[in-house]
Design an enzyme around this catalytic site. Sequence first.
Site, PDB file in Angstrom:
ATOM      1  N   CYS A   1       0.861  -1.184   0.000  1.00 32.46           N
ATOM      2  CA  CYS A   1       0.000   0.000   0.000  1.00 32.46           C
ATOM      3  C   CYS A   1       0.898   1.235   0.000  1.00 32.46           C
ATOM      4  CB  CYS A   1      -0.879  -0.017   1.250  1.00 32.46           C
ATOM      5  SG  CYS A   1      -1.711   1.546   1.570  1.00 32.46           S
TER       6      CYS A   1
ATOM      7  N   CYS B   1      -3.200   7.610  -1.576  1.00 39.16           N
ATOM      8  CA  CYS B   1      -4.522   7.740  -2.219  1.00 39.16           C
ATOM      9  C   CYS B   1      -5.588   8.263  -1.264  1.00 39.16           C
ATOM     10  CB  CYS B   1      -4.979   6.401  -2.768  1.00 39.16           C
ATOM     11  SG  CYS B   1      -3.663   5.326  -3.307  1.00 39.16           S
TER      12      CYS B   1
ATOM     13  N   THR C   1      -4.129   4.799   7.514  1.00 45.14           N
ATOM     14  CA  THR C   1      -3.097   4.467   6.526  1.00 45.14           C
ATOM     15  C   THR C   1      -2.145   5.640   6.310  1.00 45.14           C
ATOM     16  OG1 THR C   1      -4.509   2.897   5.365  1.00 45.14           O
ATOM     17  CG2 THR C   1      -2.774   3.918   4.077  1.00 45.14           C
TER      18      THR C   1
ATOM     19  N   GLU D   1      -0.501   1.267   9.209  1.00 46.53           N
ATOM     20  CA  GLU D   1      -1.705   1.864   9.764  1.00 46.53           C
ATOM     21  C   GLU D   1      -1.429   2.225  11.215  1.00 46.53           C
ATOM     22  OE1 GLU D   1      -2.242  -0.734   7.545  1.00 46.53           O
ATOM     23  OE2 GLU D   1      -3.254   0.558   6.093  1.00 46.53           O
TER      24      GLU D   1
ATOM     25  N   HIS E   1     -12.544   5.798  -2.791  1.00 43.97           N
ATOM     26  CA  HIS E   1     -11.548   4.845  -2.294  1.00 43.97           C
ATOM     27  C   HIS E   1     -11.876   3.415  -2.746  1.00 43.97           C
ATOM     28  CE1 HIS E   1      -7.800   4.629  -0.300  1.00 43.97           C
ATOM     29  NE2 HIS E   1      -8.180   3.644   0.493  1.00 43.97           N
TER      30      HIS E   1
ATOM     31  N   TYR F   1      -9.321   0.815  -5.106  1.00 46.25           N
ATOM     32  CA  TYR F   1      -8.950  -0.594  -4.934  1.00 46.25           C
ATOM     33  C   TYR F   1      -8.970  -1.364  -6.244  1.00 46.25           C
ATOM     34  CZ  TYR F   1      -8.880  -0.445   0.181  1.00 46.25           C
ATOM     35  OH  TYR F   1      -8.560  -0.194   1.484  1.00 46.25           O
TER      36      TYR F   1
ATOM     37  N   CYS G   1      -5.039  -0.273  -7.098  1.00 42.16           N
ATOM     38  CA  CYS G   1      -3.884  -0.677  -6.270  1.00 42.16           C
ATOM     39  C   CYS G   1      -3.835  -2.174  -6.023  1.00 42.16           C
ATOM     40  CB  CYS G   1      -3.863   0.104  -4.953  1.00 42.16           C
ATOM     41  SG  CYS G   1      -5.031  -0.464  -3.699  1.00 42.16           S
TER      42      CYS G   1
ATOM     43  N   GLU H   1      -7.121  -5.733   4.485  1.00 44.72           N
ATOM     44  CA  GLU H   1      -7.550  -4.410   4.015  1.00 44.72           C
ATOM     45  C   GLU H   1      -8.487  -4.532   2.820  1.00 44.72           C
ATOM     46  OE1 GLU H   1      -5.032  -1.656   2.012  1.00 44.72           O
ATOM     47  OE2 GLU H   1      -5.614  -0.061   3.374  1.00 44.72           O
TER      48      GLU H   1
HETATM   49 FE1  SF4 Z   1      -3.313   1.921   0.030  1.00 49.89          FE
HETATM   50 FE2  SF4 Z   1      -4.727   1.088  -2.044  1.00 49.89          FE
HETATM   51 FE3  SF4 Z   1      -5.838   2.714  -0.232  1.00 49.89          FE
HETATM   52 FE4  SF4 Z   1      -3.937   3.570  -1.956  1.00 49.89          FE
HETATM   53  S1  SF4 Z   1      -6.002   2.840  -2.471  1.00 49.89           S
HETATM   54  S2  SF4 Z   1      -4.076   4.025   0.224  1.00 49.89           S
HETATM   55  S3  SF4 Z   1      -2.616   1.788  -2.077  1.00 49.89           S
HETATM   56  S4  SF4 Z   1      -5.126   0.624   0.092  1.00 49.89           S
HETATM   57 FE    FE Z   2      -6.860   1.468   1.981  1.00 49.25          FE
END
Ligand code: SF4
Ligand code: FE
Length: 484
Positions: free
Chosen positions: A98, A102, A189, A255, A290, A294, A297, A445
Amino acid sequence: MKTAAQYEESLRKLNLIVYLNGELVENPVDHPIIRPSMNSVKATYALAEEPEYEDLMTATSHLTGEKINRFCHLHQSTDDLVKKVKMQRLLGQKTAACFQRCVGMDAINAVDSVTFEMDRKLGTSYHQRFTKFLLKMQEEDWTVDGAMTDPKGDRSLTPSQQVDPDTYVHVVEKRQDGIVVRGAKAHQTGALNSHWILVMPTSTMRKEDADYAVSFAAPADAEGIFYVYGRQASDTRKLEDSEIDVGNKQFGGHEVLMVLDNVFIPWENVYMCGEYEFSGMLVERFAGYHRQSYGGCKVGVGDVLIGAAAVAADYNGTTKAAHIKDKLIEMVHLNETLYASGIACSAEGHKTASGTYLINLLLANVTKQNVTRFPYEISRLAEDIAGGLMVTMPSERDLRHPKIGKVVEKYFCGVSTVSTENRMRILRLIENMTLGTAAVSYRTESMHGAGSPQAQRIMISRQGNLDHKKELAKAIAGINEEPL
Ligand code: SF4
Ligand code: FE
């Protein structure tokens, strides 16, 4: 824009108060447990410097016309939304972790459109204040930590019904020059790798919970803020100075519990204070962005895991087995299905009143719902292909031992053309991603980040338009519902 080196240096200037494993951390940037997560955020700066990735990693600010890092950008088109997902896949591929930045990008996009619509309805002036903050963020190329999830205490009670009023972040005092807030944000995060935090309410608030409908920005090292680091499986392997056993030496995520202990926020940094009617919209939009994230990422991290499984098969000598080939196909299919919905919710986005583009919320929730499942199946297949050695293998120190090393080499060799060390390296990477420190972001996560599965199902039920589907069916079936 900041260079990667400037980013690291800027973090050293912060006075963060961090507790890790019962101790106050003096220097978070160089702490062996924290540093890999800093490297991941640093990659968001480093890749932006490379001409090859300019199109994905940078954007043109709608405020200044300057080139900025895409993580500081408000999406101005569906093309921007698509590029965001592609950028996240790229970073997932480069870090297998991660990369944390983001949450801030998703927060600024949500706060922008919601403050605009709130001001229009209520005559407040939050949007202008927020735009000032955004301008500074873009100029300074800050990493901003979007903070939403409160500890929540007893889930059957509303924020104001909790035994401890600090269970949710709330306003404890309103002054002429600003507000004082107290509470905490959990599972935060990337907080220790951020310059600022951007706090939002955690759920739809009602009138009696108006003090909990609060959004604001604060420097990450503002007076009254401190952090307690969250443990990850096998995290102390990073203290062993081992290269192989950690699986991914360079990158990670983190985290923390972010505690806000009577923090003063000047009015200019407050973007919601009591307007509970808009809290739900802010949560919905941030979570929607968000959930879209996902679809990028996790797919990039999935690419690395699928690659690792394929390499393990090569090293085990099983590549030609039909079932191994089929398992790899299944992993790719699942991973690309996640990507497909990440791209789809972006391509189907639309312009909001402020001009910022929002994803298609139904498709973003479908994306995340699939993320609560597919990485688990991809992990299961990776473990299947890797074999049991992934969890029974001796340590790197055994491999390096003058006497035992030869034994390890002899008995853990796969195909004769590959060194035992390389076989150990790839198996440790799979272990790291499915059971170790990186399993936080690839597995659990995937389940709970950006909202637990049920939160998406509620949104899917709201956005699914079942009535329209019923009408379609009745029309085809020739049903006439005149009263009998
Ligand atoms: Fe982390 Fe993915 Fe959230 Fe970006 S979108 S902060 S990489 S979990
Ligand atoms: Fe996340």
